[in-house]
Design a protein around this motif. Structure first.
Motif, PDB file in Angstrom:
ATOM      1  N   LEU A 185      -9.692   2.626  -2.958  1.00 46.34           N
ATOM      2  CA  LEU A 185      -8.232   2.561  -2.850  1.00 46.34           C
ATOM      3  C   LEU A 185      -7.650   1.349  -3.557  1.00 46.34           C
ATOM      4  O   LEU A 185      -6.436   1.210  -3.644  1.00 46.34           O
ATOM      5  CB  LEU A 185      -7.817   2.531  -1.370  1.00 46.34           C
ATOM      6  CG  LEU A 185      -8.065   3.805  -0.558  1.00 46.34           C
ATOM      7  CD1 LEU A 185      -7.787   3.553   0.916  1.00 46.34           C
ATOM      8  CD2 LEU A 185      -7.205   4.946  -1.079  1.00 46.34           C
ATOM      9  N   HIS A 186      -8.502   0.480  -4.070  1.00 41.74           N
ATOM     10  CA  HIS A 186      -8.034  -0.789  -4.623  1.00 41.74           C
ATOM     11  C   HIS A 186      -8.364  -0.856  -6.108  1.00 41.74           C
ATOM     12  O   HIS A 186      -9.434  -1.283  -6.523  1.00 41.74           O
ATOM     13  CB  HIS A 186      -8.666  -1.957  -3.865  1.00 41.74           C
ATOM     14  CG  HIS A 186      -8.317  -1.953  -2.411  1.00 41.74           C
ATOM     15  ND1 HIS A 186      -7.141  -2.468  -1.934  1.00 41.74           N
ATOM     16  CD2 HIS A 186      -8.963  -1.435  -1.338  1.00 41.74           C
ATOM     17  CE1 HIS A 186      -7.081  -2.300  -0.631  1.00 41.74           C
ATOM     18  NE2 HIS A 186      -8.165  -1.665  -0.242  1.00 41.74           N
TER      19      HIS A 186
ATOM     20  N   THR B 249     -13.071   7.059   5.676  1.00 37.46           N
ATOM     21  CA  THR B 249     -11.726   6.886   5.123  1.00 37.46           C
ATOM     22  C   THR B 249     -11.028   8.225   4.981  1.00 37.46           C
ATOM     23  O   THR B 249      -9.832   8.353   5.296  1.00 37.46           O
ATOM     24  CB  THR B 249     -11.790   6.186   3.759  1.00 37.46           C
ATOM     25  OG1 THR B 249     -12.697   5.084   3.831  1.00 37.46           O
ATOM     26  CG2 THR B 249     -10.424   5.679   3.348  1.00 37.46           C
TER      27      THR B 249
ATOM     28  N   PRO C 161      -0.887   3.989  -2.728  1.00 36.77           N
ATOM     29  CA  PRO C 161      -2.053   4.704  -2.194  1.00 36.77           C
ATOM     30  C   PRO C 161      -1.712   5.603  -1.009  1.00 36.77           C
ATOM     31  O   PRO C 161      -2.252   6.705  -0.883  1.00 36.77           O
ATOM     32  CB  PRO C 161      -3.001   3.573  -1.774  1.00 36.77           C
ATOM     33  CG  PRO C 161      -2.621   2.418  -2.641  1.00 36.77           C
ATOM     34  CD  PRO C 161      -1.132   2.530  -2.790  1.00 36.77           C
TER      35      PRO C 161
ATOM     36  N   LEU D 177     -13.384   8.620  -1.859  1.00 36.77           N
ATOM     37  CA  LEU D 177     -13.332   7.847  -0.623  1.00 36.77           C
ATOM     38  C   LEU D 177     -14.566   8.097   0.231  1.00 36.77           C
ATOM     39  O   LEU D 177     -15.179   9.163   0.190  1.00 36.77           O
ATOM     40  CB  LEU D 177     -12.086   8.224   0.184  1.00 36.77           C
ATOM     41  CG  LEU D 177     -10.735   8.090  -0.511  1.00 36.77           C
ATOM     42  CD1 LEU D 177      -9.627   8.539   0.441  1.00 36.77           C
ATOM     43  CD2 LEU D 177     -10.495   6.667  -0.975  1.00 36.77           C
TER      44      LEU D 177
ATOM     45  N   MET E  98      -2.506   9.589  -1.081  1.00 33.72           N
ATOM     46  CA  MET E  98      -3.472  10.134  -0.136  1.00 33.72           C
ATOM     47  C   MET E  98      -2.840  11.160   0.802  1.00 33.72           C
ATOM     48  O   MET E  98      -3.438  12.189   1.113  1.00 33.72           O
ATOM     49  CB  MET E  98      -4.124   9.013   0.662  1.00 33.72           C
ATOM     50  CG  MET E  98      -5.040   8.104  -0.168  1.00 33.72           C
ATOM     51  SD  MET E  98      -6.406   8.998  -0.958  1.00 33.72           S
ATOM     52  CE  MET E  98      -5.793   9.183  -2.637  1.00 33.72           C
TER      53      MET E  98
ATOM     54  N   LEU F 198      -6.520   7.015  -8.085  1.00 36.63           N
ATOM     55  CA  LEU F 198      -6.585   7.391  -6.680  1.00 36.63           C
ATOM     56  C   LEU F 198      -7.112   8.815  -6.581  1.00 36.63           C
ATOM     57  O   LEU F 198      -6.449   9.765  -6.999  1.00 36.63           O
ATOM     58  CB  LEU F 198      -5.195   7.282  -6.047  1.00 36.63           C
ATOM     59  CG  LEU F 198      -4.663   5.853  -5.924  1.00 36.63           C
ATOM     60  CD1 LEU F 198      -3.163   5.853  -5.681  1.00 36.63           C
ATOM     61  CD2 LEU F 198      -5.390   5.102  -4.818  1.00 36.63           C
TER      62      LEU F 198
ATOM     63  N   TRP G 137      -7.471   9.350   6.806  1.00 34.27           N
ATOM     64  CA  TRP G 137      -6.276   9.871   6.130  1.00 34.27           C
ATOM     65  C   TRP G 137      -5.875  11.227   6.691  1.00 34.27           C
ATOM     66  O   TRP G 137      -4.683  11.548   6.765  1.00 34.27           O
ATOM     67  CB  TRP G 137      -6.492   9.940   4.627  1.00 34.27           C
ATOM     68  CG  TRP G 137      -6.327   8.617   3.956  1.00 34.27           C
ATOM     69  CD1 TRP G 137      -7.274   7.879   3.305  1.00 34.27           C
ATOM     70  CD2 TRP G 137      -5.109   7.854   3.875  1.00 34.27           C
ATOM     71  NE1 TRP G 137      -6.732   6.710   2.840  1.00 34.27           N
ATOM     72  CE2 TRP G 137      -5.409   6.663   3.172  1.00 34.27           C
ATOM     73  CE3 TRP G 137      -3.812   8.054   4.324  1.00 34.27           C
ATOM     74  CZ2 TRP G 137      -4.445   5.690   2.907  1.00 34.27           C
ATOM     75  CZ3 TRP G 137      -2.862   7.084   4.077  1.00 34.27           C
ATOM     76  CH2 TRP G 137      -3.174   5.920   3.378  1.00 34.27           C
TER      77      TRP G 137
ATOM     78  N   ASN H 217       0.806  -1.226   0.000  1.00 36.81           N
ATOM     79  CA  ASN H 217       0.000   0.000   0.000  1.00 36.81           C
ATOM     80  C   ASN H 217       0.837   1.274   0.000  1.00 36.81           C
ATOM     81  O   ASN H 217       0.375   2.339   0.418  1.00 36.81           O
ATOM     82  CB  ASN H 217      -0.971   0.044   1.179  1.00 36.81           C
ATOM     83  CG  ASN H 217      -2.405   0.242   0.728  1.00 36.81           C
ATOM     84  OD1 ASN H 217      -2.839  -0.345  -0.268  1.00 36.81           O
ATOM     85  ND2 ASN H 217      -3.151   1.058   1.444  1.00 36.81           N
TER      86      ASN H 217
ATOM     87  N   SER I 178      -3.247  -0.155   6.610  1.00 45.04           N
ATOM     88  CA  SER I 178      -4.490  -0.125   5.837  1.00 45.04           C
ATOM     89  C   SER I 178      -5.176  -1.486   5.874  1.00 45.04           C
ATOM     90  O   SER I 178      -4.529  -2.522   5.705  1.00 45.04           O
ATOM     91  CB  SER I 178      -4.207   0.259   4.380  1.00 45.04           C
ATOM     92  OG  SER I 178      -3.676   1.565   4.300  1.00 45.04           O
TER      93      SER I 178
ATOM     94  N   SER J  51      -6.804  -3.830   3.952  1.00 47.96           N
ATOM     95  CA  SER J  51      -6.878  -3.995   2.501  1.00 47.96           C
ATOM     96  C   SER J  51      -7.867  -5.053   2.061  1.00 47.96           C
ATOM     97  O   SER J  51      -8.160  -5.167   0.870  1.00 47.96           O
ATOM     98  CB  SER J  51      -5.491  -4.345   1.944  1.00 47.96           C
ATOM     99  OG  SER J  51      -5.023  -5.542   2.519  1.00 47.96           O
TER     100      SER J  51
END
Length: 463
Positions: free
Chosen positions: A434-435, A448, A228, A444, A232, A439, A452, A225, A400, A402
């Motif tokens: 995020l996956h 989330t 991302p 989000l 972020m 991005l 962040w 990760n 994270s 995931s």
């Protein structure tokens, strides 16, 4: 909705029948229960949703010919309200686990149209308790300048006078949730603890530091990760603190930061930038020329310096000298440099990145192999040299979640395991945005985005 004039019955003094509760969700929907009969509400905005629910509760009060008690809940807590048949809101009683400290909330003002000079004088007096007492400013120790707003000392040239420049006391009124709604209808309610914490974190990531800062996001394990996390964090700092934020893909083995971010009208990479370094470092260079080499993120406000994932690693090696020259350009034109490290901890560019780093971030998921790789890296840096050891001790770990089916407790457990190794460890909930794909901070979910911001504030503490 307005506050009821001369209301004497607080919500707790009203009959509890019918039992009315409203639960407001983060997706602009709500469930209203009147003696167990449930109704669902949805609206285009939170404000419209609250108005719709209060209109329905007002109708219940009108049918009964008296005020009714409403328990309203949202993510910021729960409130007990008195709703009157004419649609006005009486005094309220906070029920959430974060009660406002005594003395934080002034007494409610009279209703609309009935404000008195005495009420305003009382509110001004309460607000003034937090203001500096300028009358004592002339007592500053010898050799120290008196604070702004202090009475000027007597001089031989003229009489004493008071400065017209006075520091204004900060207000702490709520702006969101039911607290914010009550502020807008006339009740001077203080912000909740969570809102105050969020404001403090926004202020932390909005700062501008003297001189550039380099933040490196590392983990020797692929898929941990890092990309991302880089994007972020850059987004949070750029959105709140303004321009001058760069996300740099330092990966020579198929780095994907360029694939997952917005592309400008060119396909430039750091290999394109290298031949232009001397010019960009010269006095004749202009900041706008950097637009030929970086990719601006129009919504998230930061810029991306791409690697070239289409090239073999052997074709895009970066030496220590190359890295120094690229970093010199980045430090000249950007105040914050977020480096997506790549996976090869033995590469010259990786090691030189550590030498330029001001704040280290370990990116990991809740998977054991990712967390173990991050922990081993911290332990290795602690043995490398004194500066690297300090970076390891002051590192921020971002864990994270995931896996969609994963438990948030897993991420917290991993974060707790890093506490002896790093300064801070924070968690990020699972979010499908995020996956895969671009991005984009706006895509989000609200929890989330809040997570962040919390992670970025932890990074800011080390800058």
């Amino acid at each position: 909705m307005r506050q009821k004039e001369n209301t004497t019955a607080v919500a707790l003094d009203l009959p509890t029948i019918p039992l009315i509760t409203a639960r407001f969700r983060g997706d602009a929907t709500a469930e209203l229960s009147v003696d167990g009969e449930r109704e669902e509400f949805a609206a285009d905005s939170v404000e419209a949703l609250r108005d719709a629910v209060l209109t329905r509760v007002t109708a219940v009060a009108a049918d009964l010919g008296r005020p009714v008690q409403l328990t309203a809940e949202d993510d910021d807590g729960a409130w007990l309200l008195a709703v009157h048949p004419d649609g006005e809101i009486g005094e309220e009683e906070p029920l959430d686990a974060d009660p406002v400290e005594q003395g934080d909330v002034p007494a409610p003002l009279p209703a609309h149209g009935a404000h008195s000079a005495g009420a305003y004088a009382e509110l001004d007096a309460l607000d003034a308790q937090d203001a500096p007492d300028v009358r004592d400013a002339q007592d500053a120790p010898d050799g120290q300048e008196a604070p702004l707003g202090a009475d000027a000392p007597d001089t031989q040239d003229g009489p004493q006078r008071t400065s017209f420049l006075q520091e204004q006391p900060r207000t702490d009124r709520a702006a969101r949730g039911w607290r914010g709604f009550l502020v807008r209808v006339g009740l001077p309610v203080a912000a909740s603890r969570s809102e105050r914490e969020e404001r403090a974190e926004v202020q932390a990531v909005s700062r501008h530091w003297a001189g550039p800062r380099t933040i490196s996001i590392v983990n020797g394990k692929g898929g941990a990760n890092k990309t991302p996390t880089t994007a972020m964090l850059a987004s949070v700092f750029a959105r709140n603190g303004g321009s001058g934020v760069l996300a740099w893909d330092n990966n020579e083995t198929r780095g994907t930061l360029g694939w997952r971010t917005e592309q400008a009208a060119h396909d430039a990479t750091l290999q394109t930038l290298l031949p232009a370094v001397d010019h960009l470092l010269s006095p004749a260079a202009q900041s706008s020329e950097l637009g030929y080499f970086v990719h601006h993120q129009t919504a998230d406000k930061y810029d991306v310096l791409r690697s070239n994932p289409a090239m073999l690693a052997t074709q895009q090696r970066i030496t220590t000298e190359d890295f120094d020259r690229l970093h010199a350009v980045a430090a000249k034109y950007f105040r914050l440099i977020f480096v997506d490290s790549g996976n090869d901890e033995s590469a010259e560019r990786w090691l030189r990145m550590i030498d330029h780093t001001d704040q280290l971030v370990i990116a990991t998921t809740a998977l054991g192999e990712h967390a173990e790789a991050g922990a081993l890296l911290l332990e290795a840096l602690a043995q490398r040299d004194e500066r690297s050891a300090r970076l390891a001790r002051d590192a921020v770990v971002v864990v994270s979640q995931s896996e969609r089916t994963g438990n948030r407790t897993d991420a917290r457990t991993v974060a707790a395991g890093f506490e002896p190794l790093a300064r801070r460890a924070v968690t990020i909930p699972f979010d499908p945005a995020l996956h895969g794909g671009r991005l984009d901070f706006d895509s989000l979910a609200k929890p989330t985005r809040r997570a962040w911001l919390h992670a970025a504030a932890a990074v800011a503490e080390g800058l």
